[in-house]
Design a protein around this motif. Structure first.
Motif, PDB file in Angstrom:
ATOM      1  N   GLN A 235     -15.386   4.747   2.971  1.00  0.00           N
ATOM      2  CA  GLN A 235     -14.320   3.864   3.759  1.00  0.00           C
ATOM      3  C   GLN A 235     -13.176   3.364   2.915  1.00  0.00           C
ATOM      4  N   SER A 236     -13.233   3.501   1.574  1.00  0.00           N
ATOM      5  CA  SER A 236     -12.060   3.257   0.777  1.00  0.00           C
ATOM      6  C   SER A 236     -10.779   4.311   0.988  1.00  0.00           C
ATOM      7  N   LEU A 237     -11.192   5.619   1.531  1.00  0.00           N
ATOM      8  CA  LEU A 237     -10.131   6.230   1.763  1.00  0.00           C
ATOM      9  C   LEU A 237      -9.853   6.088   3.123  1.00  0.00           C
ATOM     10  N   GLN A 238     -10.402   5.618   4.054  1.00  0.00           N
ATOM     11  CA  GLN A 238      -9.940   5.222   5.300  1.00  0.00           C
ATOM     12  C   GLN A 238      -8.983   3.854   4.955  1.00  0.00           C
ATOM     13  N   TYR A 239      -9.350   2.984   4.167  1.00  0.00           N
ATOM     14  CA  TYR A 239      -8.486   1.846   4.103  1.00  0.00           C
ATOM     15  C   TYR A 239      -7.148   2.411   3.489  1.00  0.00           C
ATOM     16  N   ALA A 240      -7.143   3.253   2.341  1.00  0.00           N
ATOM     17  CA  ALA A 240      -5.810   3.593   1.867  1.00  0.00           C
ATOM     18  C   ALA A 240      -5.067   4.157   2.786  1.00  0.00           C
ATOM     19  N   VAL A 241      -5.722   5.134   3.546  1.00  0.00           N
ATOM     20  CA  VAL A 241      -4.713   5.902   4.799  1.00  0.00           C
ATOM     21  C   VAL A 241      -4.163   4.810   5.627  1.00  0.00           C
ATOM     22  N   ASP A 242      -5.107   3.549   6.051  1.00  0.00           N
ATOM     23  CA  ASP A 242      -4.414   2.924   6.992  1.00  0.00           C
ATOM     24  C   ASP A 242      -3.259   2.112   6.205  1.00  0.00           C
ATOM     25  N   GLU A 243      -3.459   1.624   5.162  1.00  0.00           N
ATOM     26  CA  GLU A 243      -2.616   0.980   4.240  1.00  0.00           C
ATOM     27  C   GLU A 243      -1.187   1.854   4.217  1.00  0.00           C
TER      28      GLU A 243
END
Length: 276
Positions: A235-243
């Motif tokens: 999820q941390s990667l998804q959050y970074a991609v979204d940002e």
């Protein structure tokens, strides 16, 4: 190489060539061309000898002579020919290419790989040879020739695995050359996985940011951004991609996403960050 060693090599090379020419003297046009496998074997033996002595260029020249000779006989011989199958002179071309590459003879190396690719009707073998040639060019940072050989491999691919492998290599070569549009067009046609989609997303963001994807690529960009929603783990990667998509990437998120990136993806991220 001293003069004596060079003279010995030339003497051996000319001896093989002279014996070969003698076999053709006096033959009428309608008579079958004689078996020349002994000449091929002679060149191969001389090649191995020179390689053992450390003379890679001379070794490669002998292998190339053997490949060209065997190919010329194979292409002109009928079904009853005693010449060896095409796969063998294909391998001689490949061996020549590998040896020339050790001497930084780039042009001759590529010519040998082209000879190998063109000397076989086996699509799988031609694909594998094209991939090896592309990897050789990529290691030399010769991206134009890498693109050329990986394009051949991509067109020769007979299954999803071959298409995916050659497509990823071709896209990587495009990225390193700065051809982001071409890279994205290739990646959207091959099997998707998280790594592939991450590269697509970074390419799409670059194309959008620099205004290169608003017309012919608009539908592709929208599809990439849609697929990149809730597709990355953890999820941390998804959050970074979204940002990143929102243009709000902070230092912590940069460190998070950076740890998941390969060298091409890192370059794409740097393009984005440096443009801010």
């Amino acid at each position: 190489m001293d003069v004596l060693e060079k003279d010995e090599f030339l003497k051996a090379y000319r001896s093989i060539s002279t014996q070969l020419k003698k076999k053709f003297v006096g033959f009428r046009q309608e008579v079958k061309r004689p078996n020349v496998i002994d000449a091929v074997d002679g060149f191969e033996s001389l090649s191995r000898q020179q390689l053992d002595l450390g003379f890679t260029e001379l070794s490669a020249a002998c292998r190339l002579a053997a490949a060209q000779l065997e190919q010329s006989i194979g292409l002109n011989a009928g079904p009853s020919s005693s010449s060896r199958p095409g796969v063998e002179y294909n391998n001689l071309y490949v061996e020549s290419a590998r040896t020339f590459s050790k001497s930084n003879e780039q042009v001759t190396t590529y010519e040998c790989y082209e000879g190998a690719i063109n000397s076989t009707n086996d699509a799988s073998l031609a694909w594998f040879t094209s991939m090896e040639a592309g990897q050789t060019a990529l290691c030399l940072s010769d991206y134009q020739n890498a693109i050329s050989f990986f394009t051949k491999a991509f067109k020769l691919a007979e299954n999803d695995t071959e298409k995916t492998l050659s497509g990823n290599c071709l896209a990587s070569s495009f990225i390193r050359q700065g051809y982001f549009t071409e890279a994205l067009k290739i990646l959207v046609t091959i099997q998707a996985n998280q790594n592939n989609l991450l590269t697509q997303t970074l390419l799409a963001l670059n194309l959008k940011k620099y205004g290169h994807g608003e017309s012919q690529l608009s539908n592709i960009l929208l599809d990439v951004f849609k697929k990149s929603c809730n597709s990355f783990h953890p999820q941390s990667l998804q959050y970074a991609v979204d940002e990143l998509k929102l243009g709000e990437l902070d230092e912590a998120s940069i460190q998070t996403i950076w740890s998941y990136l390969n060298i091409d993806q890192q370059q794409l991220l740097l393009y984005l960050l440096n443009s801010n």
